[in-house]
Design a protein around this motif. Structure first.
Motif, PDB file in Angstrom:
ATOM      1  N   GLN A  88      39.185  51.259  37.611  1.00 50.62           N
ATOM      2  CA  GLN A  88      38.980  49.806  37.449  1.00 50.62           C
ATOM      3  C   GLN A  88      37.733  49.422  38.225  1.00 50.62           C
ATOM      4  OE1 GLN A  88      42.150  47.059  38.469  1.00 50.62           O
ATOM      5  NE2 GLN A  88      43.644  48.384  37.461  1.00 50.62           N
ATOM      6  N   ASP A  90      35.061  46.375  39.834  1.00 51.03           N
ATOM      7  CA  ASP A  90      35.001  44.983  40.288  1.00 51.03           C
ATOM      8  C   ASP A  90      33.863  44.253  39.556  1.00 51.03           C
ATOM      9  OD1 ASP A  90      32.614  45.683  41.495  1.00 51.03           O
ATOM     10  OD2 ASP A  90      33.458  45.849  43.514  1.00 51.03           O
ATOM     11  N   ALA A  91      33.628  42.999  39.937  1.00 50.29           N
ATOM     12  CA  ALA A  91      32.633  42.176  39.224  1.00 50.29           C
ATOM     13  C   ALA A  91      31.236  42.803  39.302  1.00 50.29           C
ATOM     14  CB  ALA A  91      32.620  40.762  39.799  1.00 50.29           C
ATOM     15  N   GLN A  92      30.994  43.571  40.377  1.00 50.62           N
ATOM     16  CA  GLN A  92      29.680  44.211  40.539  1.00 50.62           C
ATOM     17  C   GLN A  92      29.580  45.553  39.796  1.00 50.62           C
ATOM     18  OE1 GLN A  92      31.255  42.779  43.488  1.00 50.62           O
ATOM     19  NE2 GLN A  92      30.004  41.026  42.875  1.00 50.62           N
ATOM     20  N   GLY A  93      30.694  45.943  39.172  1.00 50.20           N
ATOM     21  CA  GLY A  93      30.676  47.224  38.457  1.00 50.20           C
ATOM     22  C   GLY A  93      30.990  48.412  39.344  1.00 50.20           C
ATOM     23  N   ASN A  94      31.461  48.139  40.572  1.00 46.81           N
ATOM     24  CA  ASN A  94      31.865  49.237  41.460  1.00 46.81           C
ATOM     25  C   ASN A  94      33.376  49.429  41.383  1.00 46.81           C
ATOM     26  OD1 ASN A  94      29.215  49.589  42.564  1.00 46.81           O
ATOM     27  ND2 ASN A  94      29.556  47.688  43.716  1.00 46.81           N
ATOM     28  N   ALA A  96      37.048  49.209  42.010  1.00 45.83           N
ATOM     29  CA  ALA A  96      37.895  48.348  42.839  1.00 45.83           C
ATOM     30  C   ALA A  96      38.827  49.240  43.663  1.00 45.83           C
ATOM     31  CB  ALA A  96      38.697  47.423  41.939  1.00 45.83           C
TER      32      ALA A  96
END
Ligand code: HEC
Length: 178
Positions: A88, A90-94, A96
């Motif tokens: 999965q 996060d919003a930054q593409g890293n 989660a």
């Protein structure tokens, strides 16, 4: 004279046909069928892979884990399957992270790497390549072999693990829960 030539051509055709048939005998990684039953085994290890943004689950049989716990070679018929899940993001593409700082797997499987050990496998290889009776294969998400995989690289990189039956995570099997 004419008849001899005809005969020669016929035998050549027969020889080529025989070679083609021999070519259809499974070789190398093609000996490994997709391990359809892998999920019936045990997950003995889960690794987060930041470079691929993946969570990888390592499956094998209880018999293999029992052998590793005894420090023995893994039994004939052992299959080790590494299932590669997209993590999965996060919003930054890293990837989660959960409360324990671990990646969270999605339901998307991106591929599988497999090693399998069967009696007599590897006997056609020179000692410089051979990994005991192991073969290697990579499967795509659709469970078909990934023909772009460089299977020689698997042999090269796993060979130094010969004292652990060519398995890098042998020690993880030793400590796997029963
Ligand atoms: C550059 C070295 C390297 C190459 C090349 C490599 N592996 Fe591995 N492999 C590892 C390491 C290190 C591990 C231990 C855990 C991890 O990092 O995934 C491993 C683990 C595995 C495992 C789990 C069992 C074990 O040995 O721990 C399988 C199955 C596997 N690799 C299959 C393959 C296949 C198939 C290929 C070829 C397409 C391949 N490997 C190529 C280094 C390599």
């Amino acid at each position: 004279m004419m008849t001899d030539r005809k005969f020669a051509i016929v035998t050549t055709i027969a020889a080529v046909a025989a070679l083609a048939a021999a070519g259809s005998v499974r070789a190398g990684g093609d000996k490994i069928m997709f391990p359809a039953e892998y999920a019936k085994g045990t997950v003995y290890l889960t690794l987060d892979r930041p470079e691929n943004k993946q969570v990888r689950e390592y499956y094998t049989s209880q018999a293999a884990i029992d052998a590793a716990k005894k420090g023995a070679p893994l039994p004939t018929g052992t299959v080790i399957t590494v299932v590669q899940y997209a993590a999965q993001l996060d919003a930054q593409g890293n990837p989660a992270k959960d409360a324990n700082g671990r990646f969270i797997k999605t339901n998307t499987i991106q591929g599988y790497t497999v090693m399998e050990k069967q009696a007599g496998w590897g006997s056609e290889y020179p000692e410089s390549k051979r990994n005991g009776e192991w073969e290697y294969q990579v499967f795509r998400a659709d469970k078909t072999p990934n023909t772009n995989a460089n299977l020689d690289s698997c042999f090269n990189c796993h060979k130094p693990q010969f004292s652990n039956d060519f398995v890098y995570t042998y020690d993880k099997m030793k400590v796997a829960a029963r």
